[in-house]
Design a protein around this motif. Structure first.
Motif, PDB file in Angstrom:
ATOM      1  N   UNK A 272       0.420  -1.117   0.364  1.00 44.30           N
ATOM      2  CA  UNK A 272       0.158  -0.509  -0.159  1.00 44.30           C
ATOM      3  C   UNK A 272       0.403   1.163  -0.409  1.00 44.30           C
ATOM      4  N   UNK A 273       1.799   1.529   0.473  1.00 45.14           N
ATOM      5  CA  UNK A 273       2.554   2.414   0.473  1.00 45.14           C
ATOM      6  C   UNK A 273       4.275   2.428  -0.671  1.00 45.14           C
ATOM      7  N   UNK A 274       3.848   1.254  -1.403  1.00 40.35           N
ATOM      8  CA  UNK A 274       4.309   1.333  -3.071  1.00 40.35           C
ATOM      9  C   UNK A 274       4.347   2.213  -3.772  1.00 40.35           C
ATOM     10  N   UNK A 275       2.908   2.977  -3.331  1.00 38.62           N
ATOM     11  CA  UNK A 275       2.186   3.758  -4.894  1.00 38.62           C
ATOM     12  C   UNK A 275       1.515   3.243  -5.752  1.00 38.62           C
ATOM     13  N   UNK A 276       1.473   4.162  -6.844  1.00 41.72           N
ATOM     14  CA  UNK A 276      -0.100   4.005  -7.491  1.00 41.72           C
ATOM     15  C   UNK A 276       0.526   2.136  -8.222  1.00 41.72           C
ATOM     16  N   UNK A 277      -0.360   1.713  -8.525  1.00 37.41           N
ATOM     17  CA  UNK A 277      -0.036   0.404 -10.112  1.00 37.41           C
ATOM     18  C   UNK A 277      -0.975   0.787 -11.324  1.00 37.41           C
ATOM     19  N   UNK A 278      -0.194   0.043 -12.015  1.00 39.67           N
ATOM     20  CA  UNK A 278      -1.035   0.054 -13.414  1.00 39.67           C
ATOM     21  C   UNK A 278      -0.998  -1.552 -14.189  1.00 39.67           C
ATOM     22  N   UNK A 279      -2.232  -1.227 -15.146  1.00 28.92           N
ATOM     23  CA  UNK A 279      -1.910  -3.001 -15.918  1.00 28.92           C
ATOM     24  C   UNK A 279      -0.997  -2.545 -17.001  1.00 28.92           C
ATOM     25  N   UNK A 280       0.036  -4.001 -16.873  1.00 30.41           N
ATOM     26  CA  UNK A 280       1.454  -3.677 -17.445  1.00 30.41           C
ATOM     27  C   UNK A 280       2.015  -5.582 -16.753  1.00 30.41           C
ATOM     28  N   UNK A 281       2.185  -6.224 -18.362  1.00 34.40           N
ATOM     29  CA  UNK A 281       2.956  -7.585 -18.257  1.00 34.40           C
ATOM     30  C   UNK A 281       3.739  -7.271 -17.424  1.00 34.40           C
ATOM     31  N   UNK A 282       4.145  -8.698 -16.362  1.00 34.17           N
ATOM     32  CA  UNK A 282       5.683  -8.448 -15.947  1.00 34.17           C
ATOM     33  C   UNK A 282       6.417  -9.508 -17.534  1.00 34.17           C
TER      34      UNK A 282
ATOM     35  N   UNK B 208       8.962 -10.627 -16.467  1.00 39.15           N
ATOM     36  CA  UNK B 208       9.669 -12.055 -15.742  1.00 39.15           C
ATOM     37  C   UNK B 208       8.406 -13.675 -15.403  1.00 39.15           C
ATOM     38  N   UNK B 209       7.290 -12.947 -15.188  1.00 35.90           N
ATOM     39  CA  UNK B 209       6.363 -14.302 -14.153  1.00 35.90           C
ATOM     40  C   UNK B 209       4.987 -13.676 -15.201  1.00 35.90           C
ATOM     41  N   UNK B 210       4.994 -12.634 -15.438  1.00 33.43           N
ATOM     42  CA  UNK B 210       3.418 -12.082 -16.563  1.00 33.43           C
ATOM     43  C   UNK B 210       2.310 -12.029 -15.664  1.00 33.43           C
ATOM     44  N   UNK B 211       2.385 -11.730 -14.458  1.00 34.05           N
ATOM     45  CA  UNK B 211       1.637 -11.073 -13.779  1.00 34.05           C
ATOM     46  C   UNK B 211       1.283  -9.859 -14.354  1.00 34.05           C
ATOM     47  N   UNK B 212      -0.005  -9.150 -14.407  1.00 33.60           N
ATOM     48  CA  UNK B 212      -0.336  -8.163 -14.993  1.00 33.60           C
ATOM     49  C   UNK B 212      -0.898  -7.401 -14.061  1.00 33.60           C
ATOM     50  N   UNK B 213       0.184  -6.542 -12.639  1.00 36.94           N
ATOM     51  CA  UNK B 213       0.216  -5.820 -11.725  1.00 36.94           C
ATOM     52  C   UNK B 213       1.589  -5.312 -12.271  1.00 36.94           C
ATOM     53  N   UNK B 214       1.597  -3.676 -11.668  1.00 36.64           N
ATOM     54  CA  UNK B 214       2.924  -2.987 -11.463  1.00 36.64           C
ATOM     55  C   UNK B 214       2.917  -1.871 -10.922  1.00 36.64           C
TER      56      UNK B 214
ATOM     57  N   UNK C 208       3.921  -8.909  -7.823  1.00 38.40           N
ATOM     58  CA  UNK C 208       4.377 -10.129  -7.261  1.00 38.40           C
ATOM     59  C   UNK C 208       5.873 -10.740  -6.964  1.00 38.40           C
ATOM     60  N   UNK C 209       6.458 -10.977  -8.429  1.00 31.05           N
ATOM     61  CA  UNK C 209       7.976 -11.011  -8.069  1.00 31.05           C
ATOM     62  C   UNK C 209       8.811  -9.945  -7.917  1.00 31.05           C
ATOM     63  N   UNK C 210       8.949  -8.743  -7.767  1.00 34.03           N
ATOM     64  CA  UNK C 210       8.960  -7.163  -7.653  1.00 34.03           C
ATOM     65  C   UNK C 210      10.540  -6.918  -8.960  1.00 34.03           C
ATOM     66  N   UNK C 211       9.764  -7.825 -10.176  1.00 37.04           N
ATOM     67  CA  UNK C 211      11.276  -7.799 -11.020  1.00 37.04           C
ATOM     68  C   UNK C 211      11.167  -6.384 -11.361  1.00 37.04           C
ATOM     69  N   UNK C 212      11.881  -5.549 -12.239  1.00 36.38           N
ATOM     70  CA  UNK C 212      12.221  -4.109 -12.082  1.00 36.38           C
ATOM     71  C   UNK C 212      12.306  -3.521 -14.050  1.00 36.38           C
ATOM     72  N   UNK C 213      11.578  -2.654 -14.415  1.00 35.60           N
ATOM     73  CA  UNK C 213      11.733  -2.828 -15.773  1.00 35.60           C
ATOM     74  C   UNK C 213      11.805  -1.045 -16.076  1.00 35.60           C
ATOM     75  N   UNK C 214      12.122  -0.696 -16.930  1.00 41.32           N
ATOM     76  CA  UNK C 214      11.690   0.664 -17.391  1.00 41.32           C
ATOM     77  C   UNK C 214      10.878   0.486 -19.039  1.00 41.32           C
ATOM     78  N   UNK C 215      10.603   1.633 -19.490  1.00 44.56           N
ATOM     79  CA  UNK C 215       9.760   1.712 -20.944  1.00 44.56           C
ATOM     80  C   UNK C 215      10.372   3.425 -20.953  1.00 44.56           C
TER      81      UNK C 215
END
Length: 108
Positions: free
Chosen positions: A58-68, A70-76, A98-105
Motif C-alpha cells: 500500500x505504501x509503494x505507490x500507484x499500480x497500473x495494468x502492465x505485464x511483467x 519475468x512472471x507474466x503478472x498483469x499489475x505493476x 508479484x515477483x518484484x522484477x524491475x524494468x523501464x519503458x
C-alpha cells in the motif's frame, strides 16, 4: 559509463566484464575505450540506496495494468522520472507486484 545493448540500463563493472543489473547481459571490458570515458562527480550529491524490501504494498505507490516480462503478472507499481533532456518524454519505471522484477519503458 556503459549502457546495456539489450535493455538500455546502466551497466556495472565486475572484474573484466560489464554486467547489466537489470537483464544480466554481459560484455567484455575494453581498456582503450574506458580510458576515453570521462568520469565527473563535481556537483553531484551523495545518494544512498533505498531498501523497499520491507515496505507494505500500500505504501509503494500507484499500480497500473502492465505485464511483467519475468512472471507474466498483469499489475505493476510505476514511477515516472525525467532522466533525459527536458524536451524529451519521461521514463516509466515498473516493479512487478508479484515477483518484484524491475524494468523501464522509454518512448522512442
Amino acid at each position: 559509463m556503459q549502457f546495456c545493448d539489450e535493455c538500455g540500463s546502466m551497466m556495472k563493472t565486475e572484474g573484466d566484464r560489464w554486467v547489466c543489473g537489470s537483464c544480466g547481459h554481459e560484455e567484455l571490458r575494453d581498456d582503450e575505450t574506458e580510458r576515453e570515458m570521462a568520469v565527473t562527480t563535481q556537483g553531484q550529491e551523495e545518494s544512498e540506496v533505498v531498501d523497499t524490501s520491507e515496505v507494505d504494498a500500500a505504501d509503494m505507490g500507484p499500480t497500473t495494468s502492465e505485464r511483467c516480462p519475468e512472471c507474466g503478472n498483469d499489475r505493476a507499481f510505476y514511477e515516472m522520472k525525467q532522466i533525459r533532456a527536458a524536451d524529451e518524454s519521461e521514463t516509466r519505471f515498473f516493479t512487478c507486484t508479484e515477483c518484484e522484477h524491475k524494468w523501464r519503458e522509454d518512448d522512442h
